[in-house]
Design an enzyme around this catalytic site. Structure first.
Site, short mmCIF file in Angstrom:
data_model
loop_
_atom_site.label_atom_id
_atom_site.label_comp_id
_atom_site.label_asym_id
_atom_site.label_seq_id
_atom_site.Cartn_x
_atom_site.Cartn_y
_atom_site.Cartn_z
N CYS A 14 7.21 -2.48 15.12
CA CYS A 14 6.47 -3.75 15.05
C CYS A 14 6.51 -4.49 16.38
O CYS A 14 5.52 -5.11 16.79
CB CYS A 14 7.02 -4.63 13.93
SG CYS A 14 6.60 -4.00 12.30
N ASN B 122 5.72 -6.46 3.21
CA ASN B 122 5.94 -5.02 3.34
C ASN B 122 5.40 -4.29 2.11
O ASN B 122 5.41 -4.81 0.99
CB ASN B 122 7.40 -4.67 3.62
CG ASN B 122 8.39 -5.20 2.61
OD1 ASN B 122 8.14 -6.21 1.97
ND2 ASN B 122 9.50 -4.52 2.47
N CYS C 48 5.44 -2.26 7.44
CA CYS C 48 6.17 -3.53 7.52
C CYS C 48 5.23 -4.73 7.35
O CYS C 48 4.02 -4.65 7.66
CB CYS C 48 6.86 -3.65 8.88
SG CYS C 48 8.17 -2.47 9.16
N CYS D 77 11.29 -4.71 13.45
CA CYS D 77 11.70 -3.36 13.86
C CYS D 77 11.03 -2.99 15.19
O CYS D 77 10.11 -3.67 15.66
CB CYS D 77 11.36 -2.34 12.77
SG CYS D 77 9.62 -1.84 12.76
N GLU E 285 5.74 -0.53 0.44
CA GLU E 285 6.41 0.78 0.49
C GLU E 285 5.62 1.81 -0.31
O GLU E 285 4.64 1.49 -0.97
CB GLU E 285 7.85 0.61 -0.02
CG GLU E 285 8.64 -0.34 0.88
CD GLU E 285 10.10 -0.48 0.48
OE1 GLU E 285 10.49 -0.03 -0.62
OE2 GLU E 285 10.86 -1.06 1.28
N GLU F 99 5.00 -7.39 9.14
CA GLU F 99 4.40 -7.86 10.40
C GLU F 99 3.10 -7.13 10.68
O GLU F 99 2.08 -7.73 11.03
CB GLU F 99 5.34 -7.64 11.59
CG GLU F 99 6.63 -8.41 11.54
CD GLU F 99 7.75 -7.66 10.86
OE1 GLU F 99 7.50 -6.98 9.84
OE2 GLU F 99 8.89 -7.75 11.34
N1 THU Z 1 10.65 -4.27 7.03
C1 THU Z 1 9.64 -5.13 7.35
O1 THU Z 1 8.67 -5.27 6.62
N2 THU Z 1 9.75 -5.83 8.50
C2 THU Z 1 10.85 -5.84 9.30
O2 THU Z 1 10.87 -6.55 10.29
C3 THU Z 1 12.01 -5.01 8.96
C4 THU Z 1 11.80 -4.03 7.87
C5 THU Z 1 10.57 -3.54 5.76
C6 THU Z 1 10.33 -2.07 5.84
C7 THU Z 1 10.85 -1.59 4.51
O3 THU Z 1 9.85 -1.77 3.53
C8 THU Z 1 11.98 -2.57 4.20
O4 THU Z 1 11.78 -3.69 5.05
C9 THU Z 1 13.37 -1.98 4.45
O5 THU Z 1 13.47 -1.44 5.71
#
Ligand code: THU
Length: 133
Positions: free
Chosen positions: A92, A45, A56, A89, A47, A58
């Protein structure tokens, strides 16, 4: 899915998680996708100070694979930095459904304990993919 293949993508996802850029949520995620030809792509991920810009793990892994010409996927492993198994999520799920609704989704905790699902189980009757064929 062979156990050796599952273990391979779990290990790759845990390793990719160490590259996560998650200073805002402090929740690191790693993903590894197994293409039907056996290739593995990873993502973490990423941010951003402008929160909605974040992406994310994925979708990073799939974007790398898709932009490299891959289209068919057998499985994806996802691992978060907590004792809870990390499930993809909704965005994704839809993103992945476009390509391989039947792929296996391996949801892992930080140590690699996992539960296995198909994407169709996680997103029944998602839009596109199967429903447009
Ligand atoms: N996140 C992912 O990268 N994949 C997931 O399946 C769930 C959430 C990340 C998004 C954000 O950077 C952090 O997790 C918190 O939500």
């Amino acid at each position: 899915m062979k156990n050796s293949e599952i273990q391979k993508i779990i290990d790759a996802a845990i390793s990719a998680r160490s590259n996560a850029y998650a200073p805002y949520s402090r929740f690191s995620v790693g993903a590894a996708v197994l293409c039907s030809d056996g290739t593995v792509y990873t993502g973490c991920n990423i941010e951003n100070a402008s929160y909605p810009c974040g992406i994310c793990a994925e979708r990073v892994a799939f974007a790398k694979a898709i932009s490299d010409g891959r289209r068919d996927f057998a499985a994806v492993a996802v691992t978060g930095s907590s004792a809870e198994k990390c499930t993809p999520c909704g965005i994704c799920r839809q993103f992945m459904y476009e390509f391989s609704p039947d792929m296996h989704v391996v949801c892992c905790d930080k140590e690699g304990n996992y539960s296995e699902h198909t994407l169709y189980e996680l997103l029944p009757h998602g839009f596109g993919g199967r429903s447009m064929k």
